[in-house]
Design an enzyme around this catalytic site. Structure first.
Site, short mmCIF file in Angstrom:
data_model
loop_
_atom_site.label_atom_id
_atom_site.label_comp_id
_atom_site.label_asym_id
_atom_site.label_seq_id
_atom_site.Cartn_x
_atom_site.Cartn_y
_atom_site.Cartn_z
N SER A 94 0.89 -1.14 -0.01
CA SER A 94 0.04 0.01 -0.02
C SER A 94 0.80 1.20 -0.18
CB SER A 94 -0.91 -0.06 1.00
OG SER A 94 0.05 -0.01 2.53
N LYS A 95 0.44 2.23 -0.63
CA LYS A 95 1.23 3.41 -0.89
C LYS A 95 1.30 4.12 0.78
CE LYS A 95 -2.84 6.37 -2.24
NZ LYS A 95 -3.41 6.89 -3.24
N ARG A 96 0.67 3.65 1.73
CA ARG A 96 0.79 4.17 3.13
C ARG A 96 2.41 3.58 3.51
NH1 ARG A 96 -3.43 5.10 5.87
NH2 ARG A 96 -4.70 5.81 4.11
#
Ligand code: GLU
Length: 494
Positions: A252-254
């Site tokens: 995930s981009k997190r």
């Protein structure tokens, strides 16, 4: 049988590494078997799809060199290749299923469905449509339709038994029908759902092998039922393991930059990125780590694909990229470097910021180094400011990076707006809020106009720099949780 594979991204955001990963294996599979590889754009979710995202996905896949034989830009015999242009096709097939008794109109209101879901949840049952509208007589349905009552079309699903199917990678899979919902095929607005469109298109586009991420395994029973209801041949399925963050969660981009553009703009070489992506799902027979697409195609054999959830490791990617850079030779190296650093498009964007501030052309590098290349590396001492406590610095960086994720467009006004709201929620003025941002983005306390700089750098590089600044400072899980609560209160972030 002619092998035909496809990648079918939904244009709802930045071009994702996961799309590249799935496209890559579809591409290899097709090339290794002398088949064709297609690009289909799945844009039935009209609220979330955008032309901007479609263009970005197409450009990113081309940058990687994963070219397709048929697609929305190239055309082909079985187009159109964009689902929003095929609405009528799905509708007709759905009506066909109603006539066959394999689908039905459902007039249940969202309130009733909500209530049903809640009751099922309280009984700890799988949430599933209860078949209420299946009991309607033909006359009742007719009169409701004539009265213009809003409705969807759902598929019939058997009550008992199991769906049994084969996955090339995973072998036999068995899923009980009582876990399968009577899926909506056509929504009230007339648009098909993913499940309807994917089956109709894969059939009409003569896809022989459906190769995609493992998150779709649970949808296969619905798809197979649809193939059977239509009397169509079921394609072969191969579900690839999802790329993961170091903590095993879905990439995930997190936690990692996930946009292909980030890797392009940071100066990774497409072949190196492909090599790395490939190594996450495949091992060469001689177990060598560096290889190009042509070499895989020659020896590809699906039994060497791996099933474990591959962890995306940027350090490993950096090592591979370094190997590719060294293999370039000086002449090619200079060419690539010139494209990266002196890219005329990028220079044009910086020109207006620099022209007023330049006395000699050689001043430029000193001022714009952090836009032309990476900024210098930082440590905790770079974030010691007389006017801001460390805790506040962390809060600023966290809120700033999270709020950038929600930017609808990427331009300086939008960034300014998001940061103003974030500063307000931290009850500090924007000037103070910007102090750590200057350092995180440019590596300095004074730089070229920072909003313009971020607009040029792009969302992914900007967020990545803020994240790496936070890494220097260390942020506890407890603090993160607290900040997430603060984020919920920010109007523009939600
Ligand atoms: N549009 C789907 C996606 O998100 C495609 C899934 C499939 O390949 O069937 O990726």
């Amino acid at each position: 049988m002619k092998v035909r594979t496809r990648v079918a991204p939904s244009p709802t955001g930045d071009p994702h590494l996961g799309t590249a990963y799935v496209a890559l294996f579809n591409w290899i599979f097709a090339k290794a078997k002398g088949g064709s590889f297609l690009l289909r754009i799945e844009d039935t979710d009209q609220a979330r799809s955008s032309t901007e995202s479609e263009i970005a996905i197409i450009e990113a896949l081309k940058w990687l060199g994963l070219e397709w034989d048929e697609g929305p830009d190239l055309g082909g015999n079985v187009g159109p290749y964009r689902q929003s242009e095929r609405k009528e096709i799905y509708r007709n097939y759905a009506e066909d299923l109603i006539l066959k008794g394999k689908a039905f109109r459902c007039f249940c209101t969202p309130d009733r469905l909500d209530q049903l879901r809640k009751e099922q949840k309280s009984r700890k049952e799988t949430s599933r449509y209860d078949g209420q509208c299946l009991k309607l007589s033909e006359e009742e349905v007719k009169s409701k339709v004539e009265a213009g009552e809003s409705h969807v079309i759902r598929m019939v699903v058997p009550e008992v038994g199991d769906s049994i199917f084969n996955d090339i990678l995973r072998g036999e899979i068995r899923i009980p029908f009582d876990q399968i919902d009577m899926q909506v095929l056509i929504k009230a607005d007339g648009m098909p759902t993913y499940h309807m469109a994917v089956v109709v298109d894969d059939h009409l586009m003569e896809i022989s092998h459906v190769i995609r991420g493992e998150e779709w395994i649970n949808s296969v029973p619905k798809h197979i039922l649809l193939y059977e209801y239509f009397g169509w041949q079921v394609p072969e399925f191969l579900h690839l393991s999802l790329l993961r963050n170091p903590d095993q969660s879905k990439l995930s981009k997190r936690k990692n930059p996930t946009s292909i553009n980030f890797y392009r703009d940071s100066g990774y070489l497409p072949d190196a990125l492909l090599n790395y992506l490939c190594s996450m799902g495949w091992t060469m027979p001689d177990e060598r780590e560096l290889y190009n697409l042509r070499e895989i195609v020659e020896v590809f054999d699906e039994s060497r694909l791996s099933m474990g959830g591959p962890i995306f490791d940027q350090k490993k990617l950096n090592w591979i990229n370094g190997q590719y850079i060294r293999a370039l030779g000086e002449e090619e190296f200079v060419k690539k470097l010139t494209n990266q650093i002196a890219d005329p498009e990028k220079l044009k964007k910086i020109a207006s910021l620099l022209i007023e501030r330049t006395e000699k052309l050689s001043d430029v590098i000193g001022q714009a180094d952090y836009i032309l290349g990476d900024r210098r590396s930082l440590d905790a001492t770079d974030f010691e400011f007389p006017s801001l406590e460390k805790d506040m610095v962390i809060r600023v960086l966290y809120l700033a990076s999270r709020s950038l994720e929600s930017a609808k467009h990427w331009d300086k006004d939008q960034i300014f707006q998001l940061f103003s709201l974030a500063a307000e929620s931290l009850k500090i003025d924007l000037k103070k809020f910007m102090v750590p941002i200057f350092v995180a983005i440019s590596g300095r306390s004074v730089s070229l106009p920072i909003f313009d700089s971020m607009a040029i750098l792009g969302r992914d590089l900007s967020i990545d720099r803020m994240r790496s600044a936070m890494d220097c400072l260390g942020i506890s899980g407890k603090m993160k949780k607290k900040l997430e609560k603060e984020i919920e209160k920010l109007p523009s972030v939600n």
